[in-house]
Each structure stands twice: as structure tokens, then as C-alpha cells.
Design a protein around this motif. Structure first.
Motif, short mmCIF file in Angstrom:
data_model
loop_
_atom_site.label_atom_id
_atom_site.label_comp_id
_atom_site.label_asym_id
_atom_site.label_seq_id
_atom_site.Cartn_x
_atom_site.Cartn_y
_atom_site.Cartn_z
N HIS A 26 -21.76 -28.59 58.97
CA HIS A 26 -21.63 -28.43 57.52
C HIS A 26 -20.84 -27.15 57.24
O HIS A 26 -21.15 -26.09 57.79
N THR A 27 -19.84 -27.26 56.41
CA THR A 27 -18.96 -26.11 56.16
C THR A 27 -19.13 -25.58 54.75
O THR A 27 -19.50 -26.31 53.82
N ALA A 28 -18.89 -24.31 54.62
CA ALA A 28 -18.76 -23.65 53.32
C ALA A 28 -17.57 -22.72 53.43
O ALA A 28 -17.29 -22.18 54.51
N PHE A 29 -16.86 -22.54 52.35
CA PHE A 29 -15.60 -21.79 52.40
C PHE A 29 -15.72 -20.49 51.62
O PHE A 29 -16.46 -20.38 50.64
N THR A 30 -15.00 -19.48 52.09
CA THR A 30 -14.86 -18.24 51.34
C THR A 30 -13.46 -18.18 50.75
O THR A 30 -12.50 -18.75 51.30
N HIS A 31 -13.35 -17.49 49.63
CA HIS A 31 -12.09 -17.42 48.90
C HIS A 31 -11.84 -15.97 48.49
O HIS A 31 -12.77 -15.25 48.12
N ALA A 32 -10.60 -15.54 48.58
CA ALA A 32 -10.20 -14.22 48.13
C ALA A 32 -8.78 -14.32 47.58
O ALA A 32 -8.00 -15.18 48.02
N ASP A 33 -8.46 -13.44 46.65
CA ASP A 33 -7.15 -13.49 46.00
C ASP A 33 -6.03 -13.43 47.04
O ASP A 33 -6.00 -12.54 47.90
N GLY A 34 -5.13 -14.40 46.98
CA GLY A 34 -3.96 -14.42 47.85
C GLY A 34 -4.21 -14.92 49.25
O GLY A 34 -3.29 -15.03 50.05
N ALA A 43 1.34 -12.77 52.01
CA ALA A 43 1.82 -13.57 53.13
C ALA A 43 1.53 -15.03 52.83
O ALA A 43 0.64 -15.35 52.03
N ASP A 44 2.28 -15.94 53.47
CA ASP A 44 2.07 -17.37 53.24
C ASP A 44 0.64 -17.77 53.59
O ASP A 44 0.00 -18.52 52.86
N LEU A 45 0.16 -17.31 54.74
CA LEU A 45 -1.23 -17.49 55.16
C LEU A 45 -1.79 -16.10 55.38
O LEU A 45 -1.76 -15.57 56.49
N LYS A 46 -2.31 -15.52 54.33
CA LYS A 46 -2.72 -14.11 54.38
C LYS A 46 -3.83 -13.89 55.40
O LYS A 46 -3.79 -12.91 56.15
N GLY A 47 -4.81 -14.79 55.45
CA GLY A 47 -5.89 -14.63 56.41
C GLY A 47 -5.38 -14.65 57.84
O GLY A 47 -5.80 -13.84 58.67
N HIS A 48 -4.47 -15.57 58.13
CA HIS A 48 -3.92 -15.65 59.49
C HIS A 48 -3.10 -14.41 59.81
O HIS A 48 -3.14 -13.90 60.95
N ARG A 49 -2.36 -13.91 58.83
CA ARG A 49 -1.56 -12.69 59.06
C ARG A 49 -2.47 -11.50 59.34
O ARG A 49 -2.18 -10.68 60.23
N LEU A 50 -3.57 -11.39 58.61
CA LEU A 50 -4.52 -10.31 58.85
C LEU A 50 -5.12 -10.42 60.25
O LEU A 50 -5.31 -9.40 60.94
N ASP A 61 -3.51 -2.60 54.26
CA ASP A 61 -3.19 -2.80 52.84
C ASP A 61 -3.63 -4.19 52.39
O ASP A 61 -2.90 -4.92 51.72
N GLU A 62 -4.87 -4.54 52.75
CA GLU A 62 -5.32 -5.92 52.60
C GLU A 62 -5.31 -6.40 51.16
O GLU A 62 -4.96 -7.54 50.88
N GLU A 63 -5.69 -5.55 50.23
CA GLU A 63 -5.78 -6.00 48.85
C GLU A 63 -4.41 -6.37 48.27
O GLU A 63 -4.30 -7.27 47.44
N ASP A 64 -3.35 -5.71 48.73
CA ASP A 64 -2.02 -5.95 48.18
C ASP A 64 -1.09 -6.70 49.12
O ASP A 64 0.06 -6.98 48.76
N LEU A 65 -1.57 -7.02 50.33
CA LEU A 65 -0.74 -7.74 51.29
C LEU A 65 -0.41 -9.14 50.77
O LEU A 65 -1.26 -9.84 50.25
#
Length: 316
Positions: A278-286, A47-54, A41-45
Motif C-alpha cells: 500500500h502506497t502513500a505519496f509525499t508532495h513538495a513544491d517543484g 529541475a525536471d525531476l527535482k527529487g531525483h536531482r536531489l 538550495d533545496e527550496e529554490d532548486l
């Protein structure tokens, strides 16, 4: 449990994986199939750190599998999928790789042809299914010119369905998981395996820093070997014996070999350092910002940007 590993950032990739999941569920039962993004349920999950929870949910699921089906297409292989392949392979879970890519690859202009850009994929896969050609054209004679687009779509649809049918056919013959393989943290000599980025010069300064820190260093051989498949097998064996993996994750996304070996190291609880200047970041809602695919980011112990940072990390 069958696990479908796939690139999940675009709707067409998720739709293809869903087609495979539905066909597999029709055959084996819906409770025997796990489809990431859908079943987490990734789109609606929330969590405080959603990426880490996934990442946590995915890693827990990987330890429950009977088989994995990984969808890989094109020269830029999804680093999250490759990480999952490496993890599953190390746990002894059979991995079937499915592709409709019509290209073959080689590491040099006249080198041996490979199924994928990195021969480690072939080394870790239990089976590879390729349907590289579209279905034959069957447009009716006298059809209006605009109908060619619908006909072209149908040829691709039938090609995709042929690939899914082939995957279902071989899954019934898939070997049982090899539960004898160990996922424990390695012990013993201070050994370090360096997986360089194929996009950049070899980081000799990192090897020197590791040696100066008292580590025996092994490096990947397959990128320059005349027999890349055999060299990939040696690379996997050397990486699997190392107490530390240092993977250069530089590039448009984590290189396939680095992602595969990071997954393998995480499964056996080895230390993993990601090298990236050199870093680049990705972003997603939540979700918190991720400096690489979240499966890569959280499988690594640390991110390093210099030989000095490596030496400090390796210091007892």
C-alpha cells in the motif's frame, strides 16, 4: 568534508542542524562542512525531476566525505538519514550519531536495552553521543509564574548545546575514512537478503518466491534474537554478501533497518527491491510525488507489491 545528516522537513530540525553546522564551521572552516537543504538550495532548486536531482547531488557528496554527523531523535527515525548512514558506513566513512532522546528501547518487553529502536544503528555507528537530560533548573526565586516557560526553554536550549559541544569534541578524534572498503556491485552466487518490516508479519510468500527463482535466501534475525546486537552484526554481514536486497518499506515511514540496509546496498551497487503493498505519496513544491523518502525511492531499483512481482523481477 563533514556532512550533517538530519531530518529536514520542519524548521526546528533544520535550525538544530544549522547550529551544529555553524559551530563545526567555526572550528574547522566553512568549506569543510556540508549542510543538506542549505547547501543544495533545496527550496529554490529547479529541475525536471527535482527529487531525483536531489538524490544525485546527495549521493555524489557522500563519496567525498571525511566524516558524517547524523542527528537522530525519537522512536521514528528519519528514513533518509538512516539511508545516508548505511551508505556512509559501507564506504568506510566514520559516522557519529547524535541524540537528545531520553528513551531506551527493546525489541521485547524484557529484552536488552538498546540505544535506538533498531540495533543496526548501533552496529553501523562509529560513535554515539547522547545528552538525554535537560540542563538543571535555574529559575530565580520569586520570578513570576509565566517565567517558567522561558526557564524551560532555556533548559532545553542548554541541553541541545551540550549535545553539539560533545559532538564537536569527538569529531577531532574521529578515525579516518577506510578507503579500502569496496563499493562495487557484488558478484557470485544468487543470494537474497530479506529485511522484513517490524510492523507486519514476516512475508513468507516472498521468501518462497525467491527460493523458487533459484536464490539462496537469508532473513533478518535480530528482531527475535535474545542478543539483538550480535544478531544485527550477523544481519549486516549477510545483507552485505547478498546480490539482492529485498526490503519491506511498509510503515509510517521506511523502517530504520530497511533504510540503513538500502543505503548500504546502494553504496555497493547491489540490486534493491522495495516491497510495499500500500502506497502513500509525499508532495513538495517543484518536486515530483515520492512514494517514500526520495533517498529511499531512488536508491531502489524497483517497487514490488506481490510475490508474483518479485518472481518476475528476479527472473533471469
Amino acid at each position: 568534508m563533514y556532512y550533517i545528516a538530519h531530518r529536514l522537513f520542519a524548521a526546528h530540525d533544520r535550525a538544530l542542524a544549522a547550529q551544529l553546522a555553524q559551530r563545526l564551521a567555526d572550528k574547522s572552516g566553512p568549506g569543510k562542512v556540508f549542510l543538506p537543504f542549505c547547501d543544495t538550495d533545496e527550496e529554490d532548486l529547479v529541475a525536471d525531476l527535482k527529487g531525483h536531482r536531489l538524490f544525485q547531488l546527495d549521493r555524489e557528496r557522500l563519496h567525498t566525505l571525511d566524516a558524517m554527523i547524523a542527528i537522530l531523535h525519537g522512536p521514528s527515525l528519519d528514513d533518509g538519514v538512516c539511508m545516508e548512514i548505511g551508505y556512509a558506513h559501507t564506504l568506510g566513512i566514520p559516522v557519529t550519531v547524535l541524540s537528545t532522546d531520553f528513551q531506551a528501547y527493546s525489541l521485547t518487553g524484557d529484552g536488552p536495552r538498546l540505544e535506538f529502536p533498531d540495533p543496526l544503528v548501533q552496529t553501523m555507528a562509529s560513535r554515539i553521543i547522547r545528552t538525554p537530560r535537560m540542563a538543571p533548573a535555574q529559575q530565580a526565586q520569586g520570578a513570576p509564574p509565566a517565567a517558567r516557560f522561558a526557564a524551560f526553554h532555556e533548559r532545553n536550549r542548554l541541553q541541545t548545546h551540550a549535545a553539539l559541544d560533545a559532538a564537536l569534541q569527538v569529531l577531532g578524534d574521529a578515525p579516518a575514512p577506510d578507503t579500502g572498503q569496496s563499493d562495487r556491485r557484488p558478484s557470485g552466487a544468487r543470494t537474497l537478503f530479506i529485511e522484513p518490516s517490524p510492523y507486519l508479519p514476516f512475508p513468507h510468500a516472498l521468501a518462497e518466491a525467491a527460493q523458487a527463482s533459484g536464490y539462496q535466501v537469508h532473513t533478518a534475525e535480530r528482531f527475535t534474537a535474545t542478543d539483538p546486537i550480535t544478531a544485527a552484526q550477523r544481519d549486516l554481514a549477510n545483507a552485505s554478501r547478498a546480490t539482492v536486497l529485498l526490503a519491506d518499506v511498509s510503515g509510517p515511514e521506511t523502517p530504520p533497518g530497511a533504510a540503513l540496509l538500502i543505503g548500504a546496498a546502494a553504496a555497493r551497487r547491489a540490486h534493491v527491491g522495495a516491497y510495499q503493498t500500500h502506497t502513500a505519496f509525499t508532495h513538495a513544491d517543484g518536486r515530483e510525488p515520492n512514494w517514500r523518502n526520495l533517498m529511499i525511492q531512488y536508491a531502489c531499483d524497483t517497487r514490488l507489491d506481490s510475490p508474483q512481482a518479485l518472481a518476475s523481477w528476479l527472473r533471469p
